[in-house]
Design a protein around this motif. Structure first.
Motif, PDB file in Angstrom:
ATOM      1  N   ALA A  24      -4.769   9.738  -5.432  1.00 27.00           N
ATOM      2  CA  ALA A  24      -3.467  10.327  -5.443  1.00 27.00           C
ATOM      3  C   ALA A  24      -2.776  10.467  -6.994  1.00 27.00           C
ATOM      4  O   ALA A  24      -2.559  11.793  -7.134  1.00 27.00           O
ATOM      5  CB  ALA A  24      -2.499   9.224  -4.733  1.00 27.00           C
ATOM      6  N   ALA A  25      -3.123   9.628  -7.801  1.00 26.96           N
ATOM      7  CA  ALA A  25      -2.793   9.838  -9.258  1.00 26.96           C
ATOM      8  C   ALA A  25      -3.420  10.803 -10.007  1.00 26.96           C
ATOM      9  O   ALA A  25      -3.231  11.239 -11.174  1.00 26.96           O
ATOM     10  CB  ALA A  25      -2.388   8.455  -9.782  1.00 26.96           C
ATOM     11  N   GLN A  26      -4.670  11.261  -9.419  1.00 17.58           N
ATOM     12  CA  GLN A  26      -5.652  11.903 -10.075  1.00 17.58           C
ATOM     13  C   GLN A  26      -6.003  11.015 -11.683  1.00 17.58           C
ATOM     14  O   GLN A  26      -5.779  11.864 -12.632  1.00 17.58           O
ATOM     15  CB  GLN A  26      -5.154  13.317 -10.380  1.00 17.58           C
ATOM     16  CG  GLN A  26      -4.939  13.935  -9.090  1.00 17.58           C
ATOM     17  CD  GLN A  26      -4.753  15.530  -8.921  1.00 17.58           C
ATOM     18  OE1 GLN A  26      -4.576  16.051 -10.188  1.00 17.58           O
ATOM     19  NE2 GLN A  26      -4.887  16.087  -8.091  1.00 17.58           N
ATOM     20  N   ASN A 153      -0.151   1.024   1.307  1.00 16.30           N
ATOM     21  CA  ASN A 153       0.628   2.050   1.150  1.00 16.30           C
ATOM     22  C   ASN A 153       0.134   3.555   1.308  1.00 16.30           C
ATOM     23  O   ASN A 153       0.570   4.369   1.187  1.00 16.30           O
ATOM     24  CB  ASN A 153       1.626   2.078  -0.108  1.00 16.30           C
ATOM     25  CG  ASN A 153       0.720   2.054  -1.285  1.00 16.30           C
ATOM     26  OD1 ASN A 153      -0.467   2.489  -1.190  1.00 16.30           O
ATOM     27  ND2 ASN A 153       1.467   2.018  -2.378  1.00 16.30           N
ATOM     28  N   GLY A 154      -1.487   3.408   1.693  1.00 11.71           N
ATOM     29  CA  GLY A 154      -2.002   4.883   1.838  1.00 11.71           C
ATOM     30  C   GLY A 154      -2.836   5.212   0.488  1.00 11.71           C
ATOM     31  O   GLY A 154      -3.780   5.849   0.379  1.00 11.71           O
ATOM     32  N   ASP A 155      -2.528   4.395  -0.929  1.00 16.19           N
ATOM     33  CA  ASP A 155      -3.240   4.838  -2.064  1.00 16.19           C
ATOM     34  C   ASP A 155      -4.924   4.706  -1.899  1.00 16.19           C
ATOM     35  O   ASP A 155      -5.157   3.488  -1.221  1.00 16.19           O
ATOM     36  CB  ASP A 155      -2.790   4.201  -3.068  1.00 16.19           C
ATOM     37  CG  ASP A 155      -1.409   4.689  -3.586  1.00 16.19           C
ATOM     38  OD1 ASP A 155      -0.852   5.884  -3.113  1.00 16.19           O
ATOM     39  OD2 ASP A 155      -0.551   4.014  -4.325  1.00 16.19           O
ATOM     40  N   ARG A 156      -5.509   5.327  -2.360  1.00 19.17           N
ATOM     41  CA  ARG A 156      -7.107   5.002  -2.288  1.00 19.17           C
ATOM     42  C   ARG A 156      -7.539   5.198  -3.799  1.00 19.17           C
ATOM     43  O   ARG A 156      -7.319   5.903  -4.400  1.00 19.17           O
ATOM     44  CB  ARG A 156      -7.611   6.116  -1.517  1.00 19.17           C
ATOM     45  CG  ARG A 156      -9.182   5.776  -1.255  1.00 19.17           C
ATOM     46  CD  ARG A 156      -9.818   6.667  -0.278  1.00 19.17           C
ATOM     47  NE  ARG A 156      -9.058   6.375   1.005  1.00 19.17           N
ATOM     48  CZ  ARG A 156      -9.477   7.063   2.286  1.00 19.17           C
ATOM     49  NH1 ARG A 156     -10.452   7.992   2.215  1.00 19.17           N
ATOM     50  NH2 ARG A 156      -8.985   6.601   3.331  1.00 19.17           N
ATOM     51  N   GLN A 157      -8.527   4.151  -4.052  1.00 14.85           N
ATOM     52  CA  GLN A 157      -9.247   4.323  -5.346  1.00 14.85           C
ATOM     53  C   GLN A 157     -10.713   4.110  -5.188  1.00 14.85           C
ATOM     54  O   GLN A 157     -11.242   3.427  -4.168  1.00 14.85           O
ATOM     55  CB  GLN A 157      -8.843   3.012  -6.094  1.00 14.85           C
ATOM     56  CG  GLN A 157      -9.292   2.779  -7.438  1.00 14.85           C
ATOM     57  CD  GLN A 157      -8.947   1.627  -8.435  1.00 14.85           C
ATOM     58  OE1 GLN A 157      -8.060   0.665  -7.899  1.00 14.85           O
ATOM     59  NE2 GLN A 157      -9.448   1.477  -9.429  1.00 14.85           N
TER      60      GLN A 157
END
Length: 171
Positions: A24-26, A153-157
């Motif tokens: 998400a944060a690229q 919260n849906g963030d993916r790494q």
């Protein structure tokens, strides 16, 4: 290879290179660390304590390991050291079972599956994250890992590790 052979093959000192992507944060980050994996017998105090605290019997475990890491080899990065425990709890099938992982403060239950391609998949889930990690060996001294970390919260790494076993110099 069975799960006990896989666990034993992981023991030792490793030089680890990690690349992580926060989708998400690229953002991309690269790190280096030294990792040591020490095997623990089923009757080791740390294994027994984790089993008792998680309603399992230590005699049903395959034992565990203590992994410690130190990224001081990664010059210019803030120093991070730590450790965690992993206890293996086999099921009737020798290629899968439950696991307990702990940072020494809290423990989380998960599952493992040793696949027919000799890759081990670990799945760990708590209230904040779901982690799926795949570990395999390109050779006995080259271990590769990938992780997908999904936060609540849906963030993916995603993370890729290449780890080279540090050999003891012969005399």
């Amino acid at each position: 290879m069975d799960i006990q052979e896989f666990i034993n093959l992981c023991a030792g000192k490793w030089f680890s290179q990690r690349t992580s992507y926060q989708l998400a944060a690229q953002k991309v980050a690269n790190n280096k660390a030294e990792i040591t994996i020490d095997l623990l017998a089923a009757d080791a105090a740390d294994v027994v304590q984790l089993c008792l605290g998680n309603n399992c019997q230590s005699h049903t475990s395959l034992g565990g390991w203590k992994a410690t890491w130190d990224n001081s080899v990664d010059y210019g990065q803030p120093k991070k050291i730590g450790s965690s425990y992993l206890v293996w709890l086999p099921s009737e099938n020798s290629w899968q079972g439950k696991l307990i992982t702990s940072d020494g403060k809290s423990a989380v239950l998960g599952e493992y599956h040793l696949r027919s391609d000799q890759a081990l998949t670990l799945t760990i889930e708590d209230n904040h994250h779901r982690i799926e990690e795949r570990i395999w060996f390109a050779s006995p001294n080259l271990r590769l890992r990938t992780s997908i970390i999904q936060s609540s919260n849906g963030d993916r790494q995603t993370v890729f590790y290449s780890e080279i076993r540090k050999m003891v110099a012969s005399k």
